[in-house]
Design an enzyme around this catalytic site. Structure first.
Site, short mmCIF file in Angstrom:
data_model
loop_
_atom_site.label_atom_id
_atom_site.label_comp_id
_atom_site.label_asym_id
_atom_site.label_seq_id
_atom_site.Cartn_x
_atom_site.Cartn_y
_atom_site.Cartn_z
N SER A 87 0.86 -1.18 0.00
CA SER A 87 0.00 0.00 0.00
C SER A 87 0.89 1.22 0.00
O SER A 87 2.08 1.14 0.37
CB SER A 87 -0.93 -0.03 1.21
OG SER A 87 -0.19 -0.25 2.40
N GLU A 97 1.27 5.55 0.81
CA GLU A 97 0.73 6.69 1.55
C GLU A 97 1.13 7.99 0.86
O GLU A 97 2.27 8.15 0.43
CB GLU A 97 1.30 6.66 2.97
CG GLU A 97 0.76 7.77 3.85
CD GLU A 97 1.12 7.55 5.30
OE1 GLU A 97 0.91 6.43 5.83
OE2 GLU A 97 1.62 8.50 5.92
N ASP A 142 -0.89 14.93 16.14
CA ASP A 142 -0.10 15.88 16.94
C ASP A 142 -0.62 17.25 16.58
O ASP A 142 -0.61 17.62 15.41
CB ASP A 142 1.38 15.78 16.57
CG ASP A 142 1.97 14.45 16.99
OD1 ASP A 142 1.79 14.08 18.16
OD2 ASP A 142 2.61 13.79 16.15
N PHE A 149 13.57 14.62 9.99
CA PHE A 149 12.24 14.07 10.17
C PHE A 149 12.25 12.95 11.22
O PHE A 149 11.36 12.85 12.06
CB PHE A 149 11.77 13.56 8.81
CG PHE A 149 10.32 13.23 8.73
CD1 PHE A 149 9.36 14.16 9.13
CD2 PHE A 149 9.89 12.01 8.23
CE1 PHE A 149 8.02 13.85 9.05
CE2 PHE A 149 8.55 11.71 8.15
CZ PHE A 149 7.62 12.62 8.56
N HIS A 179 3.89 -1.18 3.68
CA HIS A 179 3.20 0.10 3.47
C HIS A 179 4.29 1.15 3.20
O HIS A 179 5.13 1.40 4.07
CB HIS A 179 2.40 0.46 4.72
CG HIS A 179 1.68 1.77 4.61
ND1 HIS A 179 0.48 1.91 3.94
CD2 HIS A 179 1.97 3.00 5.09
CE1 HIS A 179 0.06 3.17 4.01
NE2 HIS A 179 0.95 3.85 4.70
P1 FAD Z 1 -2.01 7.00 20.43
O1 FAD Z 1 -2.16 5.58 20.07
O2 FAD Z 1 -3.14 7.66 21.12
O3 FAD Z 1 -0.69 7.12 21.33
C1 FAD Z 1 -0.15 8.39 21.65
C2 FAD Z 1 0.66 8.30 22.93
O4 FAD Z 1 -0.21 8.13 24.04
C3 FAD Z 1 1.64 7.12 22.99
O5 FAD Z 1 2.79 7.57 23.63
C4 FAD Z 1 0.91 6.09 23.84
O6 FAD Z 1 1.82 5.25 24.54
C5 FAD Z 1 0.15 6.99 24.79
N1 FAD Z 1 -1.11 6.40 25.27
C6 FAD Z 1 -2.09 5.87 24.51
N2 FAD Z 1 -3.13 5.48 25.29
C7 FAD Z 1 -2.78 5.76 26.56
C8 FAD Z 1 -3.41 5.60 27.82
N3 FAD Z 1 -4.63 5.07 27.92
N4 FAD Z 1 -2.76 6.01 28.93
C9 FAD Z 1 -1.51 6.56 28.85
N5 FAD Z 1 -0.85 6.74 27.67
C10 FAD Z 1 -1.48 6.34 26.55
N6 FAD Z 1 -0.32 12.20 12.25
C11 FAD Z 1 -1.19 13.08 11.70
O7 FAD Z 1 -1.39 14.15 12.25
N7 FAD Z 1 -1.84 12.80 10.53
C12 FAD Z 1 -1.68 11.63 9.88
O8 FAD Z 1 -2.29 11.40 8.83
C13 FAD Z 1 -0.79 10.66 10.45
N8 FAD Z 1 -0.62 9.45 9.89
C14 FAD Z 1 0.17 8.53 10.49
C15 FAD Z 1 0.25 7.23 9.94
C16 FAD Z 1 1.04 6.25 10.55
C17 FAD Z 1 1.09 4.87 9.94
C18 FAD Z 1 1.79 6.57 11.73
C19 FAD Z 1 2.67 5.54 12.35
C20 FAD Z 1 1.70 7.84 12.28
C21 FAD Z 1 0.89 8.82 11.69
N9 FAD Z 1 0.73 10.08 12.24
C22 FAD Z 1 -0.12 11.00 11.66
C23 FAD Z 1 1.49 10.48 13.45
C24 FAD Z 1 0.67 10.27 14.74
O9 FAD Z 1 -0.46 11.09 14.74
C25 FAD Z 1 1.57 10.62 15.91
O10 FAD Z 1 2.60 9.68 16.04
C26 FAD Z 1 0.86 10.84 17.24
O11 FAD Z 1 1.80 11.41 18.16
C27 FAD Z 1 0.34 9.58 17.89
O12 FAD Z 1 -0.75 9.10 17.25
P2 FAD Z 1 -1.33 7.64 17.64
O13 FAD Z 1 -2.58 7.47 16.88
O14 FAD Z 1 -0.28 6.62 17.50
O15 FAD Z 1 -1.66 7.92 19.20
#
Ligand code: FAD
Length: 277
Positions: free
Chosen positions: A8, A10, A101, A208, A258
């Site tokens: 896939s 991105e 973020d 990055f 991916h």
């Molecule tokens: P989460 O899974 O919520 O985790 C964030 C942090 O919170 C982690 O440190 C985790 O350990 C902690 N955490 C989670 N749940 C709990 C809990 N219950 N208690 C305590 N701590 C907890 N960013 C964008 O803005 N747009 C995009 O399109 C985008 N695409 C991405 C695609 C991929 C494949 C990846 C790997 C990243 C992408 N990102 C994108 C970046 C991502 O948004 C950031 O890495 C962000 O900081 C974390 O998102 P997450 O969904 O992994 O967060």
């Protein structure tokens, strides 16, 4: 030249009409590699919503399955509900659900703290309509309290209703294998596709990677620094390194690849050719 494993791609939403035109041309070339779907990133805080939607619509009109990224940080439930309704209206069935973020300058005040809450909300609101991908971090998310906490939060996020996982990119295959093993030990059964970043521009990659917490191993950093701005040598060296990484991942059982295309066709096509022929 289709690879024997699911792949896939991105993309990010282009910022100008010229960028959109270049991306159309890149997609047309990349489709020859036979991707299962193409995903489009989404700027946290809704900063790219129109661009994400436009790019998703274009991909679908080209006959390709599109996955829309959706992030929840700073968003209200009502806003996410409207966002999901818009995506359903566009015929989208595939999401990459993220916390995101917040860009500096945005206030907090959203109703979601973690991606797990977004995943649970999407399932509660839309049932099984969407295939939901979530993000995984083989080298730990940079803001996590620790590796165990990060893994447990990751497993909870998948349990909240995710179907599959795409990882942050990395250059250390063992970190991926360990992550998959640890996730399985916590009961995560979902396929975990490694995110692959082609190496084309050393300065950009080093900057990055610092920001997103992906480790550049010392040997790789030193080699890239030694090549300085010799672009052809960096590209040829990068192709060797990333193709070897992909081969190791596939031999070790990765369910697919991916690719983070950065909207460029050539580096990813070169990798696919190396791997598929
Ligand atoms: P989460 O899974 O919520 O985790 C964030 C942090 O919170 C982690 O440190 C985790 O350990 C902690 N955490 C989670 N749940 C709990 C809990 N219950 N208690 C305590 N701590 C907890 N960013 C964008 O803005 N747009 C995009 O399109 C985008 N695409 C991405 C695609 C991929 C494949 C990846 C790997 C990243 C992408 N990102 C994108 C970046 C991502 O948004 C950031 O890495 C962000 O900081 C974390 O998102 P997450 O969904 O992994 O967060």
């Amino acid at each position: 030249m289709a690879l024997p494993v699911p792949i896939s791609f991105e993309f990010f939403p282009p910022k100008s009409p010229e960028g959109a035109q270049k991306l159309r041309a890149a997609r047309a070339r990349l489709y020859a590699a036979g991707p299962q779907f193409c995903s489009v990133t989404y700027g946290a805080g809704g900063s790219t919503q129109a661009g994400t939607f436009d790019t998703v619509r274009e991909i679908q009109a080209e006959g390709m399955a599109a996955a829309s990224h959706i992030s929840c940080i700073g968003a209200t439930r009502a806003a996410i509900r409207a966002h999901l309704a818009a995506l359903r209206g566009m015929g989208v069935r595939h999401l990459v659900a993220l916390r995101g973020d917040l860009p500096s300058g945005y206030g907090l005040g959203g109703e979601f703290q973690y991606a797990s809450e977004l995943v649970a909300f999407i399932r509660a609101e839309t049932g099984r309509h969407f295939h939901i991908e979530v993000a995984g971090y083989p080298e730990m998310h940079p803001q996590a309290r620790g590796p165990q906490e990060d893994l447990r939060a990751f497993a909870d996020k998948v349990r909240a209703g995710a179907d599959s996982v795409i990882t942050q990119y990395f250059f250390n295959a063992d970190a991926y294998f360990r992550f998959v093993e640890d996730a399985r030990a916590l009961g995560v059964q979902a396929p975990i596709a490694p995110g692959i970043m082609p190496i084309t521009n050393a300065v950009q990659l080093l900057r990055f990677s610092d920001a997103c917490g992906a480790e550049i191993p010392r040997w790789l950093r030193l080699r890239l620094q030694a090549l300085q701005d010799d672009a052809p040598s960096i590209q040829s060296f990068g192709l060797d390194v990333v193709a070897a990484l992909c081969r190791r991942l596939l031999e070790g059982g990765a369910p697919g690849l991916h690719f983070y295309t950065l909207n460029q066709a050539a580096p990813v096509l070169a990798l696919c050719q190396r791997l598929g022929v």
